[in-house]
Design a protein around this motif. Structure first.
Motif, PDB file in Angstrom:
ATOM      1  N   PHE A 155      27.882  56.244  78.524  1.00  0.00           N
ATOM      2  CA  PHE A 155      28.750  56.903  79.494  1.00  0.00           C
ATOM      3  C   PHE A 155      27.992  58.060  80.145  1.00  0.00           C
ATOM      4  CE2 PHE A 155      31.850  55.451  76.163  1.00  0.00           C
ATOM      5  CZ  PHE A 155      32.350  54.384  76.895  1.00  0.00           C
ATOM      6  N   ALA A 156      28.049  58.129  81.462  1.00  0.00           N
ATOM      7  CA  ALA A 156      27.485  59.258  82.196  1.00  0.00           C
ATOM      8  C   ALA A 156      28.603  60.240  82.501  1.00  0.00           C
ATOM      9  CB  ALA A 156      26.838  58.772  83.486  1.00  0.00           C
ATOM     10  N   VAL A 157      28.336  61.529  82.310  1.00  0.00           N
ATOM     11  CA  VAL A 157      29.370  62.556  82.464  1.00  0.00           C
ATOM     12  C   VAL A 157      28.843  63.690  83.333  1.00  0.00           C
ATOM     13  CG1 VAL A 157      30.903  64.163  81.270  1.00  0.00           C
ATOM     14  CG2 VAL A 157      30.270  62.008  80.166  1.00  0.00           C
ATOM     15  N   THR A 158      29.553  64.013  84.418  1.00  0.00           N
ATOM     16  CA  THR A 158      29.276  65.244  85.157  1.00  0.00           C
ATOM     17  C   THR A 158      30.195  66.335  84.609  1.00  0.00           C
ATOM     18  OG1 THR A 158      30.947  65.009  86.898  1.00  0.00           O
ATOM     19  CG2 THR A 158      28.856  63.847  87.217  1.00  0.00           C
ATOM     20  N   GLY A 159      29.768  67.589  84.754  1.00  0.00           N
ATOM     21  CA  GLY A 159      30.578  68.685  84.238  1.00  0.00           C
ATOM     22  C   GLY A 159      30.650  68.689  82.727  1.00  0.00           C
ATOM     23  N   ALA A 160      29.605  68.182  82.061  1.00  0.00           N
ATOM     24  CA  ALA A 160      29.632  68.017  80.608  1.00  0.00           C
ATOM     25  C   ALA A 160      29.586  69.342  79.854  1.00  0.00           C
ATOM     26  CB  ALA A 160      28.469  67.135  80.159  1.00  0.00           C
ATOM     27  N   SER A 161      29.212  70.428  80.519  1.00  0.00           N
ATOM     28  CA  SER A 161      29.150  71.723  79.831  1.00  0.00           C
ATOM     29  C   SER A 161      30.457  72.503  79.942  1.00  0.00           C
ATOM     30  CB  SER A 161      28.006  72.567  80.392  1.00  0.00           C
ATOM     31  OG  SER A 161      28.213  72.838  81.776  1.00  0.00           O
ATOM     32  N   LEU A 172      32.952  61.391  72.272  1.00  0.00           N
ATOM     33  CA  LEU A 172      32.333  60.090  72.522  1.00  0.00           C
ATOM     34  C   LEU A 172      31.096  59.883  71.651  1.00  0.00           C
ATOM     35  CD1 LEU A 172      32.648  59.945  76.422  1.00  0.00           C
ATOM     36  CD2 LEU A 172      34.000  58.664  74.746  1.00  0.00           C
ATOM     37  N   SER A 173      30.300  60.927  71.457  1.00  0.00           N
ATOM     38  CA  SER A 173      29.094  60.815  70.634  1.00  0.00           C
ATOM     39  C   SER A 173      29.435  60.491  69.192  1.00  0.00           C
ATOM     40  CB  SER A 173      28.282  62.111  70.702  1.00  0.00           C
ATOM     41  OG  SER A 173      27.783  62.340  72.004  1.00  0.00           O
ATOM     42  N   THR A 174      30.442  61.160  68.646  1.00  0.00           N
ATOM     43  CA  THR A 174      30.810  60.885  67.260  1.00  0.00           C
ATOM     44  C   THR A 174      31.389  59.487  67.104  1.00  0.00           C
ATOM     45  OG1 THR A 174      32.933  61.992  67.650  1.00  0.00           O
ATOM     46  CG2 THR A 174      31.198  63.284  66.583  1.00  0.00           C
ATOM     47  N   GLY A 175      31.855  58.888  68.199  1.00  0.00           N
ATOM     48  CA  GLY A 175      32.351  57.527  68.150  1.00  0.00           C
ATOM     49  C   GLY A 175      31.263  56.481  68.250  1.00  0.00           C
ATOM     50  N   GLY A 176      30.016  56.915  68.294  1.00  0.00           N
ATOM     51  CA  GLY A 176      28.905  55.982  68.321  1.00  0.00           C
ATOM     52  C   GLY A 176      28.424  55.619  69.705  1.00  0.00           C
ATOM     53  N   HIS A 177      28.897  56.319  70.736  1.00  0.00           N
ATOM     54  CA  HIS A 177      28.496  56.040  72.106  1.00  0.00           C
ATOM     55  C   HIS A 177      27.340  56.956  72.522  1.00  0.00           C
ATOM     56  CE1 HIS A 177      32.046  53.556  72.436  1.00  0.00           C
ATOM     57  NE2 HIS A 177      32.804  54.568  72.072  1.00  0.00           N
ATOM     58  N   THR A 178      26.623  56.539  73.551  1.00  0.00           N
ATOM     59  CA  THR A 178      25.570  57.362  74.139  1.00  0.00           C
ATOM     60  C   THR A 178      26.143  58.095  75.343  1.00  0.00           C
ATOM     61  OG1 THR A 178      23.826  55.840  73.446  1.00  0.00           O
ATOM     62  CG2 THR A 178      23.323  57.339  75.266  1.00  0.00           C
ATOM     63  N   VAL A 179      25.962  59.403  75.375  1.00  0.00           N
ATOM     64  CA  VAL A 179      26.456  60.220  76.479  1.00  0.00           C
ATOM     65  C   VAL A 179      25.270  60.755  77.261  1.00  0.00           C
ATOM     66  CG1 VAL A 179      27.752  62.290  77.137  1.00  0.00           C
ATOM     67  CG2 VAL A 179      28.548  60.868  75.230  1.00  0.00           C
ATOM     68  N   LEU A 180      25.220  60.425  78.548  1.00  0.00           N
ATOM     69  CA  LEU A 180      24.205  60.954  79.450  1.00  0.00           C
ATOM     70  C   LEU A 180      24.836  62.063  80.281  1.00  0.00           C
ATOM     71  CD1 LEU A 180      22.542  57.652  80.720  1.00  0.00           C
ATOM     72  CD2 LEU A 180      21.684  59.218  78.962  1.00  0.00           C
ATOM     73  N   ARG A 181      24.343  63.257  80.137  1.00  0.00           N
ATOM     74  CA  ARG A 181      24.877  64.400  80.878  1.00  0.00           C
ATOM     75  C   ARG A 181      24.167  64.477  82.232  1.00  0.00           C
ATOM     76  NH1 ARG A 181      27.029  68.694  77.172  1.00  0.00           N
ATOM     77  NH2 ARG A 181      27.349  67.650  75.155  1.00  0.00           N
ATOM     78  N   LEU A 182      24.931  64.375  83.301  1.00  0.00           N
ATOM     79  CA  LEU A 182      24.372  64.482  84.642  1.00  0.00           C
ATOM     80  C   LEU A 182      24.338  65.952  85.022  1.00  0.00           C
ATOM     81  CD1 LEU A 182      26.062  61.440  86.418  1.00  0.00           C
ATOM     82  CD2 LEU A 182      24.026  61.523  84.945  1.00  0.00           C
ATOM     83  N   VAL A 183      23.143  66.503  85.167  1.00  0.00           N
ATOM     84  CA  VAL A 183      22.954  67.938  85.357  1.00  0.00           C
ATOM     85  C   VAL A 183      22.206  68.194  86.655  1.00  0.00           C
ATOM     86  CG1 VAL A 183      22.971  68.395  82.879  1.00  0.00           C
ATOM     87  CG2 VAL A 183      20.801  67.912  84.029  1.00  0.00           C
ATOM     88  N   ARG A 188      16.309  68.617  80.288  1.00  0.00           N
ATOM     89  CA  ARG A 188      15.646  69.257  79.154  1.00  0.00           C
ATOM     90  C   ARG A 188      15.582  68.348  77.937  1.00  0.00           C
ATOM     91  NH1 ARG A 188      19.431  73.681  80.581  1.00  0.00           N
ATOM     92  NH2 ARG A 188      18.361  75.102  82.010  1.00  0.00           N
ATOM     93  N   THR A 189      16.412  67.311  77.908  1.00  0.00           N
ATOM     94  CA  THR A 189      16.457  66.384  76.781  1.00  0.00           C
ATOM     95  C   THR A 189      16.600  64.963  77.328  1.00  0.00           C
ATOM     96  OG1 THR A 189      18.870  66.283  76.521  1.00  0.00           O
ATOM     97  CG2 THR A 189      17.723  68.165  75.498  1.00  0.00           C
ATOM     98  N   PRO A 190      16.351  63.964  76.491  1.00  0.00           N
ATOM     99  CA  PRO A 190      16.546  62.571  76.932  1.00  0.00           C
ATOM    100  C   PRO A 190      17.998  62.235  77.251  1.00  0.00           C
ATOM    101  CG  PRO A 190      15.137  62.667  74.993  1.00  0.00           C
ATOM    102  CD  PRO A 190      15.711  64.031  75.162  1.00  0.00           C
ATOM    103  N   GLN A 191      18.911  63.085  76.804  1.00  0.00           N
ATOM    104  CA  GLN A 191      20.332  62.847  77.054  1.00  0.00           C
ATOM    105  C   GLN A 191      20.796  63.426  78.391  1.00  0.00           C
ATOM    106  OE1 GLN A 191      19.265  64.028  73.819  1.00  0.00           O
ATOM    107  NE2 GLN A 191      19.154  61.813  73.437  1.00  0.00           N
ATOM    108  N   GLU A 192      19.864  63.958  79.185  1.00  0.00           N
ATOM    109  CA  GLU A 192      20.211  64.517  80.488  1.00  0.00           C
ATOM    110  C   GLU A 192      19.535  63.729  81.610  1.00  0.00           C
ATOM    111  OE1 GLU A 192      20.939  69.227  79.329  1.00  0.00           O
ATOM    112  OE2 GLU A 192      19.114  68.647  80.410  1.00  0.00           O
ATOM    113  N   ARG A 193      20.237  63.612  82.739  1.00  0.00           N
ATOM    114  CA  ARG A 193      19.664  63.063  83.960  1.00  0.00           C
ATOM    115  C   ARG A 193      19.982  64.018  85.097  1.00  0.00           C
ATOM    116  NH1 ARG A 193      20.998  56.514  84.184  1.00  0.00           N
ATOM    117  NH2 ARG A 193      19.765  55.947  82.326  1.00  0.00           N
ATOM    118  N   GLN A 194      19.008  64.236  85.948  1.00  0.00           N
ATOM    119  CA  GLN A 194      19.209  65.163  87.055  1.00  0.00           C
ATOM    120  C   GLN A 194      20.065  64.505  88.134  1.00  0.00           C
ATOM    121  OE1 GLN A 194      15.610  66.824  88.687  1.00  0.00           O
ATOM    122  NE2 GLN A 194      16.692  68.650  89.395  1.00  0.00           N
ATOM    123  N   TRP A 195      21.038  65.265  88.600  1.00  0.00           N
ATOM    124  CA  TRP A 195      21.998  64.773  89.577  1.00  0.00           C
ATOM    125  C   TRP A 195      22.037  65.712  90.775  1.00  0.00           C
ATOM    126  CZ3 TRP A 195      27.491  66.881  89.435  1.00  0.00           C
ATOM    127  CH2 TRP A 195      28.263  66.348  90.485  1.00  0.00           C
TER     128      TRP A 195
END
Length: 456
Positions: A155-161, A172-183, A188-195
């Protein structure tokens, strides 16, 4: 001196332990009324460390003990020193927390917390009660989603902070899903993508199963021309750009934040459903345009859900964060005559609505994310004061909010009256964790009874 607490949760042993081991568990278990915030989450229950921010710039370092690590039965952490900011807590406190897990049967697990500390048990009972309720409710929500076919997803999420984004990402992470934070900054981490909100990269949604769009400037504040422009500009163009990208990439699901401001600032005692007409006011116009901005995705076949959110209840943000200190000191009271309707929702129930929007294909278009029992302002005042065991004797005159927010801001925020019903969620059989305000505030403020957790 030590503390021992336990609770039985309806989930298999391995599922429970894995939940604790995933990113986000600490956030989901942290009581929102406590003056702590997570700086760094442990990357391993075997030998990682978590860093918490305390008041006054101090730190609490929780270091995991490899010798106690025995998956899926046990892990432990203890208070440690690492830098000057951590010294006061480490010198003043003894703390070792052993987490144990026992299979009761194939579908139930006993969670046992043993804490070696001089802190009296009575001070921490509300914390453990909160943790056990959170754990049981989160696991139940993930189990329901799995029964309806939601497997491990990205799942990609904007406004994740933000308030909602942080809680949702952890859930979502504790449920076993991968969360991509759109920043917007460089990742700064593999879990972020620049948006880039104005021109999102064509590959932004590569490998993404669903997009959750939460970003937008806060509506709180004086409704100056600049504030209104910020509210509008942060929502309309970025949402349309994402919707167009979703359309081009064939994204299956796009869940976008919205608001009950759609219904206008005063509809009297009318019960408002998703089929009710748009109301009057600046926010109604903005929300209508905001939802319309998702149309390119819907027209391309993407399932779009517009989550019309009510007044979110959390001590970490929003109105409750502002009102809690006032009411805690006995300075709270109703606004004006107190007859205006307040359609509220607890933060965890809101997270469940977003979660359901990801797996329930019957939901599309506007969905009212409000508790099934709206209250009048005078009743909200009474319940909050009673929860904090304080009087509410100082009503705020109607002109008071206008001094801070201006006449338009006061009309559309502080004294707005909207009696909204979660009609589509009710029709879908959705279960609310805390459908009543007294239970919601008691849970969020550490005043709930130990319904889900009992002393060992």
């Amino acid at each position: 001196m030590g503390i021992e607490r336990s609770s039985v949760v309806p989930a298999p042993l391995r599922q429970v332990f894995d939940w604790y081991a995933r990113p986000g568990a600490f956030t989901r278990l942290s009581p929102p009324w406590q003056p702590l915030s997570l700086v760094e989450e442990a990357d391993s229950l075997a030998d990682g460390r978590a860093v918490l921010r305390l008041p006054g710039g101090l730190r609490w370092i929780a270091r995991h003990d490899r010798r106690a690590f025995d998956p899926p039965h046990r892990f432990a952490d203890e208070l440690a020193r690492d830098g000057l900011a951590s010294l006061p807590a480490a010198l003043a406190m003894r703390w070792r927390h052993t987490h144990e897990f026992e299979a009761v049967d194939d579908e139930h697990t006993r969670v046992i917390d043993r804490v070696d500390t001089p802190v009296p048990a009575a001070i921490l009972n509300s914390t453990f009660d909160y943790r056990y309720r959170q754990l049981a409710d989160d696991l139940a929500a993930h189990q329901e989603a799995a029964r309806h076919g939601l497997g491990s997803s990205t799942f990609a999420v904007t406004g994740a902070s933000g308030l909602v984004g942080d809680a949702l990402s952890a859930f979502l992470s504790t449920g076993g899903h991968t969360v991509l934070r759109l920043v917007r900054h460089r990742p700064r981490t593999p879990q972020e993508r620049q948006w880039d909100p104005a021109d999102p990269d064509p590959g932004l949604l590569d490998g993404v199963d669903a997009l959750i769009h939460l970003a937008g400037a806060s509506i709180a504040g004086r409704f100056t021309e600049q504030h209104r422009r910020d509210i509008t500009d942060s929502r309309l163009a970025p949402t349309r750009a994402l919707a167009e990208l979703a359309a081009r990439t064939g994204l299956r699901t796009f869940v976008c934040a919205s608001a009950i401001g759609f219904y206008g600032y005063d509809r009297g005692d009318e019960t408002l459903t998703e089929d009710s007409a748009r109301g009057d006011g600046f926010l109604a116009d903005v929300v209508a345009a905001w939802e319309d901005a998702t149309r390119p995705a819907a027209e391309a076949g993407t399932r779009v859900v517009n989550v019309r959110t009510g007044i979110v209840q959390s001590p970490r943000g929003g109105t409750l964060r502002l009102l809690r200190p006032l009411f805690a000191t006995g300075l709270g009271g109703r606004i004006g005559d107190g007859l205006q309707w307040l359609s509220w929702i607890g933060i965890d129930d809101l997270i469940d609505v977003y979660h359901r929007a990801l797996w329930d294909d019957s939901l599309s278009g506007p969905v009212n994310a409000v508790a099934p029992n709206p209250v009048r302002n005078t009743d909200y005042t009474r319940v909050l004061a009673a929860t904090l065991h304080r009087p509410a004797l100082l009503p705020v005159p109607a002109f008071g909010p206008a001094l801070l927010l201006g006449s338009q801001g006061a009309r559309e925020l502080a004294t707005a009256s909207q009696r909204v019903s979660p009609t589509r969620l009710t029709a879908a059989g959705h279960r609310f964790r805390t459908p009543d305000l007294d239970a919601a505030l008691a849970h969020l403020l550490g005043r709930a009874s130990a319904a889900s957790g009992s002393p060992a």
